[in-house]
Scaffold this motif. Sequence first.
Motif, PDB file in Angstrom:
ATOM      1  N   LEU A  34      66.156 -21.322 -15.455  1.00 27.37           N
ATOM      2  CA  LEU A  34      65.578 -20.490 -16.505  1.00 27.37           C
ATOM      3  C   LEU A  34      66.013 -19.037 -16.355  1.00 27.37           C
ATOM      4  O   LEU A  34      66.385 -18.381 -17.331  1.00 27.37           O
ATOM      5  CB  LEU A  34      64.054 -20.593 -16.456  1.00 27.37           C
ATOM      6  N   LEU A  35      66.000 -18.544 -15.115  1.00 26.53           N
ATOM      7  CA  LEU A  35      66.434 -17.164 -14.873  1.00 26.53           C
ATOM      8  C   LEU A  35      67.920 -16.991 -15.187  1.00 26.53           C
ATOM      9  O   LEU A  35      68.323 -15.954 -15.743  1.00 26.53           O
ATOM     10  CB  LEU A  35      66.170 -16.784 -13.408  1.00 26.53           C
ATOM     11  N   SER A  36      68.724 -18.002 -14.859  1.00 24.90           N
ATOM     12  CA  SER A  36      70.163 -17.918 -15.123  1.00 24.90           C
ATOM     13  C   SER A  36      70.449 -17.864 -16.620  1.00 24.90           C
ATOM     14  O   SER A  36      71.282 -17.080 -17.080  1.00 24.90           O
ATOM     15  CB  SER A  36      70.884 -19.116 -14.498  1.00 24.90           C
ATOM     16  N   THR A  78      67.440 -16.288 -32.804  1.00 23.07           N
ATOM     17  CA  THR A  78      68.410 -17.363 -32.581  1.00 23.07           C
ATOM     18  C   THR A  78      67.896 -18.377 -31.562  1.00 23.07           C
ATOM     19  O   THR A  78      68.054 -19.591 -31.747  1.00 23.07           O
ATOM     20  CB  THR A  78      69.749 -16.770 -32.102  1.00 23.07           C
ATOM     21  N   ILE A  79      67.291 -17.889 -30.474  1.00 21.72           N
ATOM     22  CA  ILE A  79      66.752 -18.790 -29.452  1.00 21.72           C
ATOM     23  C   ILE A  79      65.733 -19.746 -30.065  1.00 21.72           C
ATOM     24  O   ILE A  79      65.788 -20.968 -29.860  1.00 21.72           O
ATOM     25  CB  ILE A  79      66.095 -17.979 -28.306  1.00 21.72           C
ATOM     26  N   TRP A  80      64.816 -19.199 -30.852  1.00 20.25           N
ATOM     27  CA  TRP A  80      63.765 -20.036 -31.429  1.00 20.25           C
ATOM     28  C   TRP A  80      64.289 -20.914 -32.557  1.00 20.25           C
ATOM     29  O   TRP A  80      63.799 -22.029 -32.767  1.00 20.25           O
ATOM     30  CB  TRP A  80      62.599 -19.166 -31.908  1.00 20.25           C
ATOM     31  N   LEU A  81      65.309 -20.438 -33.281  1.00 19.04           N
ATOM     32  CA  LEU A  81      65.919 -21.268 -34.317  1.00 19.04           C
ATOM     33  C   LEU A  81      66.595 -22.480 -33.691  1.00 19.04           C
ATOM     34  O   LEU A  81      66.429 -23.616 -34.152  1.00 19.04           O
ATOM     35  CB  LEU A  81      66.931 -20.445 -35.118  1.00 19.04           C
ATOM     36  N   PHE A  82      67.355 -22.262 -32.628  1.00 16.69           N
ATOM     37  CA  PHE A  82      67.980 -23.361 -31.908  1.00 16.69           C
ATOM     38  C   PHE A  82      66.923 -24.316 -31.359  1.00 16.69           C
ATOM     39  O   PHE A  82      67.094 -25.543 -31.393  1.00 16.69           O
ATOM     40  CB  PHE A  82      68.825 -22.824 -30.747  1.00 16.69           C
ATOM     41  N   THR A  83      65.839 -23.759 -30.856  1.00 15.37           N
ATOM     42  CA  THR A  83      64.776 -24.584 -30.280  1.00 15.37           C
ATOM     43  C   THR A  83      64.139 -25.480 -31.324  1.00 15.37           C
ATOM     44  O   THR A  83      63.935 -26.686 -31.096  1.00 15.37           O
ATOM     45  CB  THR A  83      63.694 -23.693 -29.642  1.00 15.37           C
ATOM     46  N   VAL A  84      63.811 -24.915 -32.482  1.00 15.01           N
ATOM     47  CA  VAL A  84      63.169 -25.684 -33.553  1.00 15.01           C
ATOM     48  C   VAL A  84      64.085 -26.787 -34.055  1.00 15.01           C
ATOM     49  O   VAL A  84      63.669 -27.947 -34.229  1.00 15.01           O
ATOM     50  CB  VAL A  84      62.750 -24.746 -34.711  1.00 15.01           C
ATOM     51  N   GLY A 145      63.624 -27.553 -22.483  1.00 19.21           N
ATOM     52  CA  GLY A 145      62.676 -28.592 -22.169  1.00 19.21           C
ATOM     53  C   GLY A 145      61.371 -28.541 -22.905  1.00 19.21           C
ATOM     54  O   GLY A 145      60.832 -29.571 -23.247  1.00 19.21           O
ATOM     55  N   SER A 146      60.804 -27.386 -23.167  1.00 16.71           N
ATOM     56  CA  SER A 146      59.508 -27.322 -23.823  1.00 16.71           C
ATOM     57  C   SER A 146      59.311 -25.947 -24.424  1.00 16.71           C
ATOM     58  O   SER A 146      60.005 -24.987 -24.082  1.00 16.71           O
ATOM     59  CB  SER A 146      58.383 -27.628 -22.834  1.00 16.71           C
ATOM     60  N   MET A 147      58.339 -25.870 -25.340  1.00 17.58           N
ATOM     61  CA  MET A 147      58.029 -24.590 -25.972  1.00 17.58           C
ATOM     62  C   MET A 147      57.546 -23.574 -24.936  1.00 17.58           C
ATOM     63  O   MET A 147      57.822 -22.376 -25.060  1.00 17.58           O
ATOM     64  CB  MET A 147      56.960 -24.792 -27.053  1.00 17.58           C
ATOM     65  N   ALA A 148      56.818 -24.044 -23.910  1.00 10.85           N
ATOM     66  CA  ALA A 148      56.328 -23.130 -22.877  1.00 10.85           C
ATOM     67  C   ALA A 148      57.494 -22.487 -22.134  1.00 10.85           C
ATOM     68  O   ALA A 148      57.487 -21.276 -21.860  1.00 10.85           O
ATOM     69  CB  ALA A 148      55.431 -23.883 -21.906  1.00 10.85           C
ATOM     70  N   GLN A 149      58.510 -23.294 -21.822  1.00  7.08           N
ATOM     71  CA  GLN A 149      59.666 -22.752 -21.115  1.00  7.08           C
ATOM     72  C   GLN A 149      60.470 -21.808 -21.998  1.00  7.08           C
ATOM     73  O   GLN A 149      61.005 -20.803 -21.523  1.00  7.08           O
ATOM     74  CB  GLN A 149      60.544 -23.895 -20.609  1.00  7.08           C
ATOM     75  N   VAL A 150      60.579 -22.132 -23.274  1.00  7.57           N
ATOM     76  CA  VAL A 150      61.286 -21.245 -24.196  1.00  7.57           C
ATOM     77  C   VAL A 150      60.537 -19.920 -24.322  1.00  7.57           C
ATOM     78  O   VAL A 150      61.156 -18.850 -24.401  1.00  7.57           O
ATOM     79  CB  VAL A 150      61.461 -21.909 -25.579  1.00  7.57           C
ATOM     80  N   SER A 151      59.215 -19.982 -24.333  1.00  5.49           N
ATOM     81  CA  SER A 151      58.413 -18.759 -24.385  1.00  5.49           C
ATOM     82  C   SER A 151      58.660 -17.917 -23.139  1.00  5.49           C
ATOM     83  O   SER A 151      58.809 -16.689 -23.218  1.00  5.49           O
ATOM     84  CB  SER A 151      56.927 -19.102 -24.498  1.00  5.49           C
ATOM     85  N   LEU A 152      58.713 -18.589 -21.974  1.00  8.99           N
ATOM     86  CA  LEU A 152      58.980 -17.877 -20.729  1.00  8.99           C
ATOM     87  C   LEU A 152      60.390 -17.294 -20.722  1.00  8.99           C
ATOM     88  O   LEU A 152      60.602 -16.155 -20.278  1.00  8.99           O
ATOM     89  CB  LEU A 152      58.799 -18.831 -19.546  1.00  8.99           C
ATOM     90  N   LEU A 153      61.347 -18.066 -21.233  1.00 12.67           N
ATOM     91  CA  LEU A 153      62.720 -17.580 -21.355  1.00 12.67           C
ATOM     92  C   LEU A 153      62.772 -16.346 -22.247  1.00 12.67           C
ATOM     93  O   LEU A 153      63.457 -15.358 -21.928  1.00 12.67           O
ATOM     94  CB  LEU A 153      63.607 -18.680 -21.935  1.00 12.67           C
ATOM     95  N   THR A 154      62.036 -16.360 -23.347  1.00 15.36           N
ATOM     96  CA  THR A 154      61.994 -15.213 -24.263  1.00 15.36           C
ATOM     97  C   THR A 154      61.414 -13.985 -23.569  1.00 15.36           C
ATOM     98  O   THR A 154      61.915 -12.870 -23.741  1.00 15.36           O
ATOM     99  CB  THR A 154      61.155 -15.561 -25.510  1.00 15.36           C
ATOM    100  N   LEU A 155      60.367 -14.193 -22.764  1.00 15.32           N
ATOM    101  CA  LEU A 155      59.758 -13.071 -22.046  1.00 15.32           C
ATOM    102  C   LEU A 155      60.732 -12.483 -21.027  1.00 15.32           C
ATOM    103  O   LEU A 155      60.858 -11.256 -20.908  1.00 15.32           O
ATOM    104  CB  LEU A 155      58.486 -13.526 -21.342  1.00 15.32           C
TER     105      LEU A 155
END
Length: 351
Positions: A34-36, A78-84, A145-155
């Motif tokens: 995730l950090l990478s 873009t991150i969230w568009l790709f995720t959705v 993997g999940s919305m929680a991880q994407v949220s953490l990635l965004t932060l």
Amino acid sequence: MKSLQVVPPDWFKIIVGLPFIIALLWFGRDLFKLLSVAFLIFVLATAFTDRLGRISIRGTAISGWQARALALVIFITTIWLFTVISSAAAAEIIDALPRYQERLGEIIQRLEHIIGARTVQAVQTAIEELQVGSLIMFLAGGLVGSMAQVSLLTLYFLFLIVERADWQKKIRLLSSPNPRGPDFAVIVRRAASGIKDYMWVNAVTSAMSGSVAYVVFRAIGLDFAAFLAILIFFVGFIPNIGAFIGILLPALVALAQFDSLWPLLAVIVIYGGADQLISNVVTPMMQGRSLNMSTFMITVSLVFWSLLWGGLGAFLAVPLTVIVMVIASEMPSLRWLAVLLSRDGEIDYHE
């Protein structure tokens, strides 16, 4: 009487330390992956911000904070568009998978009579070793993997952008006062420069390939057109085998979806031809400096990081190898490793 201080040789430090590093990367893979990804998105956003700063509108240049704010909005969107898109495609893929597997099984049985069972088995084994399924699940699961991880990635990405100036100051303060020792600021600057060039060129060319793919796939009515276009964007960052995966997956979908061979030919000829044009004409035109990395060692690093972190490891292989090469080049005891990783044996280092 003074006791003699025994300094272990460098080869002993490497033998002892390497297993611990690999174990750390393996057991802490969820955090480090995730950090990478956050760091690479940050590097790409930094390259985008630097280019925005060179643009002027009606003679007025875009200020630094405006460029950073615009990059922040674009990349988070873009991150969230790709995720959705990827998450929505996951359910469709799961529903269609049994049907596709049945049809591909029938096609494979026909091929066995034409090219032989041994050849078909070799192709299936090669596809399995590429870990294509791992990469598909990585994307279909919502990028990480999940919305929680994407949220953490965004932060992570948000904080890196906001604290960019503070990080630059910290890196300068970490500069080594010892002229004979490795300079942390030099290592970070050189690694960031190489990764930034690599990420920018690959992002632009992969976006071009993905856009062409989406237009072609929509025109022929291919299933999962948006998801496959996103997949093509990401595999564009994978050296050597990325282009093969990018043409293989939509070709398999076309083969399983349609009774006619025309959609398959459209994927191979139109999209494949456009992708080769981008790879062989546009990419060399955009590349300024070469990373000076051995193709063989890139392949070795691709296998290593894929085994360690799966499909995401393949995506991160080149940037992580660039970091290793730069660190090794700045440490006299590890300079031999940088020479091995380089293409021509000539490496740059800070004197």
